[in-house]
Write a protein that holds these residues in place. Structure first.
Motif, PDB file in Angstrom:
ATOM      1  N   SER A  35       0.822  -1.207   0.000  1.00  0.00           N
ATOM      2  CA  SER A  35       0.000   0.000   0.000  1.00  0.00           C
ATOM      3  C   SER A  35       0.857   1.257   0.000  1.00  0.00           C
ATOM      4  O   SER A  35       0.466   2.290  -0.550  1.00  0.00           O
ATOM      5  CB  SER A  35      -0.932   0.014   1.216  1.00  0.00           C
ATOM      6  N   SER A  89       0.175  -0.267   7.296  1.00  0.00           N
ATOM      7  CA  SER A  89      -1.014  -0.753   6.599  1.00  0.00           C
ATOM      8  C   SER A  89      -1.419  -2.104   7.156  1.00  0.00           C
ATOM      9  O   SER A  89      -0.600  -2.819   7.750  1.00  0.00           O
ATOM     10  CB  SER A  89      -0.750  -0.886   5.094  1.00  0.00           C
ATOM     11  N   ARG A  98      -4.972   1.418   4.388  1.00  0.00           N
ATOM     12  CA  ARG A  98      -3.805   1.751   3.566  1.00  0.00           C
ATOM     13  C   ARG A  98      -3.021   2.926   4.165  1.00  0.00           C
ATOM     14  O   ARG A  98      -3.578   3.988   4.401  1.00  0.00           O
ATOM     15  CB  ARG A  98      -4.236   2.115   2.145  1.00  0.00           C
TER      16      ARG A  98
END
Length: 343
Positions: free
Chosen positions: A187, A218, A232
Motif C-alpha cells: 500500500s 497498513s 492503507r
C-alpha cells in the motif's frame, strides 16, 4: 533444558560483530527490570555494519526451547538451547549468503538470505536442525528483502521486499515446502517489518524511503493467500518506521520509528482496521535516532526496544489499552547491536 522454556524470562539481542558474533542475554525480573547474564558466541560472524537492515534476526521458537540467530557475515544460523543460566550454543547451520531474518512455526524454520535474495527451509529433528529438501526459493535480484514470517496458523510464509515495494506470499505445503509465490504491491513504499494477529490480520510498517514525517503502517487480510488491503498507509507523522509487534489481545500494534526515538501505538479494529492512537506512546530520547528492533514478552506485560545509536535497551510496562510506562534502560551494547527476542 527447562521444559518448554517455561521458567525462562529473558531478553536476547545479537551484537552482529564481524570477528565473532555474540548473543547478549538479560534476565527479566518480575517488575520488568533487566539484569545482564552475559554473552555467548553464535559460532559465526556478523556483518559488522550498524543498523542491520531487517526484522527478525533473533527469534525464539514458539515452544520457548530454542533461540535462532542469523550470522549475516558468515552465512549461517546459530541455534541455542535457552535456560536460566543463559543461552547455550547447540550448533551452527549453513543457510546462504547474508542471512538477516528467520521465522519458525511448529519446528519448521525458514531463513531469509539477502546476499543473493533467497529463502531456505530447515526442520528440527532428533539430531538438530536439518535442511529441508526442495525448500530453497530465489527472490528477485532487486528484492532487498527485510523480513520473513509465518502466519499464525503456519499456512502462509510472507516476505517484505523494499526494493520492489512488494509483499510476497508463499503457501506452505504439508511437508513444509513452499508453493508458488504471489507478489502484491504494498500500500505504501518501503514495506519493512510486520506482525500478524491471531485472526490473520497482517500489519506492515512502511518506511517511505526514509522521508521525514512520512512513516506509516497498513493492514491486510490474507484471502486465499492474497493480501487484500484493509487500511492503507495510516501515517503517524514520524520518520523511518520499521519494526512492529502485535499485543497479546490483538487490539494494538506497537511500532518503532528509527529516526526520532518514538514508539507509536495503532489500534486494530475487529475487522483489521488500523487507527493511529498515539504517535508517541513511548520514547527512548525524543528526536534522537537509533530506536529499532523491539520485543514483546510472551505474557504481554513488557515491551523492549534497542536504541542502537546509544548502545542501550529501553523498556516499558504495557498497561491497559497498551499504554506504555517507562521502566528504564540498560547499556553496554555495541553500535552494531541488532535483533531482539523477549520472553
Amino acid at each position: 533444558m527447562t521444559e518448554a522454556g517455561a521458567q525462562v524470562r529473558a531478553v536476547y539481542v545479537q551484537t552482529n560483530e564481524p570477528e565473532a558474533n555474540r548473543v547478549v542475554a538479560f534476565a527479566r525480573g518480575a517488575d520488568g527490570a533487566l539484569a545482564r547474564i552475559g554473552s555467548v558466541e553464535t559460532g559465526g560472524a556478523g556483518d559488522g555494519v550498524p543498523h542491520l537492515t531487517s526484522q527478525g534476526s533473533v527469534v525464539l521458537t514458539a515452544d520457548g526451547r530454542h533461540l535462532l540467530v542469523t550470522n549475516a557475515g558468515s552465512g549461517d544460523l546459530g541455534v541455542f538451547d535457552v535456560g536460566p543460566g543463559g543461552p547455550a550454543l547447540l550448533e551452527t547451520v549453513a543457510t546462504g549468503p547474508a542471512p538477516k531474518s528467520v521465522a519458525e512455526h511448529d519446528g519448521l524454520v525458514y531463513v531469509l538470505n539477502t546476499g543473493t535474495p533467497s529463502l531456505v527451509g530447515l526442520r528440527f529433528a532428533d539430531d538438530g536442525l536439518v535442511a529441508l529438501a526442495g525448500s530453497e526459493r530465489e527472490l528477485g535480484a532487486g528484492a532487498d528483502p527485510a523480513q520473513v514470517g509465518f502466519s499464525r496458523d503456519g499456512s502462509t510464509l510472507v516476505v517484505t521486499e523494499r526494493g520492489t515495494d512488494s509483499i510476497v506470499v508463499f503457501p506452505v505445503g504439508g511437508e513444509g515446502v513452499l508453493g508458488e509465490p504471489r507478489a502484491h504491491a504494498s500500500s505504501g513504499p518501503t514495506p519493512y517489518g510486520f506482525a500478524f494477529t491471531r485472526s490473520g490480520t497482517l500489519v506492515v510498517t512502511e518506511a517511505f524511503g526514509a522521508q521525514t514525517g512520512k512513516a506509516a503502517a497498513s493492514s491486510y487480510a490474507l484471502n486465499g493467500g492474497a493480501p487484500a488491503p484493509i487500511s492503507r498507509s495510516v501515517g503517524n507523522g514520524r520518520s523511518e518506521i520499521c519494526w512492529a509487534v502485535v499485543t497479546n489481545d490483538d487490539r494494538y500494534a506497537l511500532t518503532t520509528n528509527f529516526a526520532d526515538g518514538a514508539v507509536s501505538r495503532y489500534a486494530i479494529g475487529a475487522g483489521g482496521e488500523l487507527k493511529l492512537e498515539d504517535a508517541v506512546a513511548g520514547t527512548s530520547v525524543e528526536g534522537r535516532s537509533g530506536l529499532r528492533d523491539e520485543g514483546l514478552t510472551s505474557d504481554g506485560r513488557f515491551l523492549y526496544a534497542i536504541d542502537a545509536d546509544a548502545g542501550r535497551i529501553y523498556g516499558w510496562a504495557v498497561g491497559d489499552g497498551a499504554a506504555l510506562s517507562p521502566l528504564g534502560s540498560w547499556d553496554g551494547l555495541p553500535a552494531t547491536v541488532a535483533g531482539m527476542a523477549a520472553r
